[in-house]
Design a protein around this motif. Sequence first.
Motif, short mmCIF file in Angstrom:
data_model
loop_
_atom_site.label_atom_id
_atom_site.label_comp_id
_atom_site.label_asym_id
_atom_site.label_seq_id
_atom_site.Cartn_x
_atom_site.Cartn_y
_atom_site.Cartn_z
N UNK A 70 0.81 -1.23 0.00
CA UNK A 70 0.00 0.00 0.00
C UNK A 70 0.84 1.27 0.00
N UNK A 71 2.16 1.15 0.04
CA UNK A 71 3.01 2.33 0.15
C UNK A 71 2.82 3.26 -1.06
N UNK A 72 2.75 2.68 -2.25
CA UNK A 72 2.62 3.51 -3.45
C UNK A 72 1.31 4.30 -3.44
N UNK A 73 0.21 3.63 -3.06
CA UNK A 73 -1.08 4.32 -2.99
C UNK A 73 -1.07 5.35 -1.88
N UNK A 74 -0.44 5.02 -0.76
CA UNK A 74 -0.37 5.97 0.35
C UNK A 74 0.42 7.22 -0.04
N UNK A 75 1.49 7.04 -0.80
CA UNK A 75 2.27 8.20 -1.27
C UNK A 75 1.41 9.07 -2.17
N UNK A 76 0.59 8.46 -3.01
CA UNK A 76 -0.31 9.22 -3.87
C UNK A 76 -1.31 10.01 -3.04
N UNK A 77 -1.85 9.37 -2.01
CA UNK A 77 -2.80 10.06 -1.13
C UNK A 77 -2.14 11.24 -0.42
N UNK A 78 -0.90 11.05 0.01
CA UNK A 78 -0.19 12.14 0.70
C UNK A 78 0.06 13.29 -0.25
N UNK A 79 0.47 13.00 -1.50
CA UNK A 79 0.71 14.06 -2.48
C UNK A 79 -0.59 14.84 -2.77
N UNK A 80 -1.68 14.11 -2.83
CA UNK A 80 -2.96 14.79 -3.08
C UNK A 80 -3.34 15.70 -1.93
N UNK A 81 -3.04 15.27 -0.71
CA UNK A 81 -3.34 16.11 0.47
C UNK A 81 -2.48 17.36 0.46
N UNK A 82 -1.20 17.19 0.15
CA UNK A 82 -0.29 18.32 0.14
C UNK A 82 -0.60 19.31 -0.97
N UNK A 83 -1.11 18.80 -2.08
CA UNK A 83 -1.45 19.68 -3.22
C UNK A 83 -2.83 20.30 -3.06
N UNK A 84 -3.56 19.87 -2.02
CA UNK A 84 -4.87 20.46 -1.76
C UNK A 84 -5.99 19.90 -2.59
N UNK A 85 -5.80 18.76 -3.25
CA UNK A 85 -6.85 18.16 -4.06
C UNK A 85 -7.88 17.49 -3.20
#
Length: 492
Positions: free
Chosen positions: A477-492
Amino acid sequence: MQSESLSQTPALKLFPGLKPPHKTLLFHQICVLVITFLAYASFHASRKPPSIVKSVLGPTVPSNATQVPMLSSYDTGWPPFNGTQGTHRLGELDLAFLTSYSVGMYLAGHVGDRIDLRLFLVFGMMGSGFFTILFGLGYWLNVHALGFFVGVQIVCGVFQSIGWPCVVAVVGNWLGESKRGLIMGVWNSHTSVGNIIGSVVASGVLEFGWGWSFVVPGLLIILVAILVFLFLVVNPESMGFVHPGMDIEMSADTKNVENMQKGESEETKLIESDNSDSSSAIGFLEAWKLPGVASFAFCLFFSKLVAYTFLYWLPYYIKHTAVAGVHMSHKTAGLLSTVFDMGGVLGGITAGFISDLIEARAITSILFLFLSIPTLALYRIFGSLSMLMNIILMFLSGFLVNGPYSLITTAVAADLGTKSVNDRNSRALATVTAIIDGTGSVGAALGPLLAGYVSTRGWNSVFFMLILSIFFAGLFLIRIARTEIREKLSGK
């Protein structure tokens, strides 16, 4: 074919007051949650007896033994599960059930998206009940042939595999995405509730003969199947409601009732037309290609390996591990094992709530998985010091192990299945659910089998296997979790 479910539900013919406009969308959503909750709780209750009777069927270690293996330590069990190879035979019995269950899961999801889910679910429940009872009849018929028990478990596993894709698909039909994690986290407590009911019932009647531990849960699932046949409505469209999948809140059902009352309004016609255009079921290989399906499926492979090892071997482990220097009875060990499932109830609800709050399923799952690693180690090391310590650590283990397992098999599967609606594949729920849980069930089949073999080297080896499995589950799940973190940081 599912669109005919309204006319095929006997209760709606017997009780017209259950139909709209007498009852609202919210009322029917609650009814569906309750009925499917009871249905799958009964599945798990009928799945629990093998773990309860293991300590009776299999080899028994005397009170002065600290671990399973010594060849001279065995006393009478139930042939062919007694003797030095007893734990191996019990593990193979679990493998027979769970292998057919995992294979059947893929087939059940494929079929479930194409036929009436209510009738298919009832068929699975009736078959599960019959073969659970048949296993128990081996006690009174004095059956000692391994082939009989393995054969019954194989067929029972196929029938049991029908349940999960059906209930998740039905609930996914009735729920929108808003607060889905929390709602389905509460709803998914049926797994742990069913385990608790199965443990209590099977342990309670064990003293009358181990056959009763199968017969009573088998009768229970048959009775619940009758309830499902009479009352379960598969989807809201068949009753004139707008599909809630497009971010419609469960509480906001007033407009839906008004639209239903108009009967032949243009909006209703448009909905029916859209459903007919998008009702083609998604292909099996196509469903594998949906974003996130493979990652969560392989995560569940390792997560379910751990959960089902506890499901099938925890009472046996408790029976053969002294707590404060005292070994427990068969009944006490079975009842104490319910603490793990009690933790699982709260863990599933908490994981669903957190994932809704932060809108990140993968991050939530990883958090629970990695916290469970030290918890399992502590349970193995300190669980035998006192009864209080044993209960606390067992509860925490169930809380953390079952949290991501519950989240992935419900909210995640429903999210991934309903996302395909945008691609005009509105009937992917059962297929996606079957892929995720079917892959997880392969791990579930291997876990108890490996535990049966590895336990002969001592329980430390078993816990090492479980901790390693959880670590691999988190990695997927690390790859999906990294995507979720990037989305949070970008404000999506």
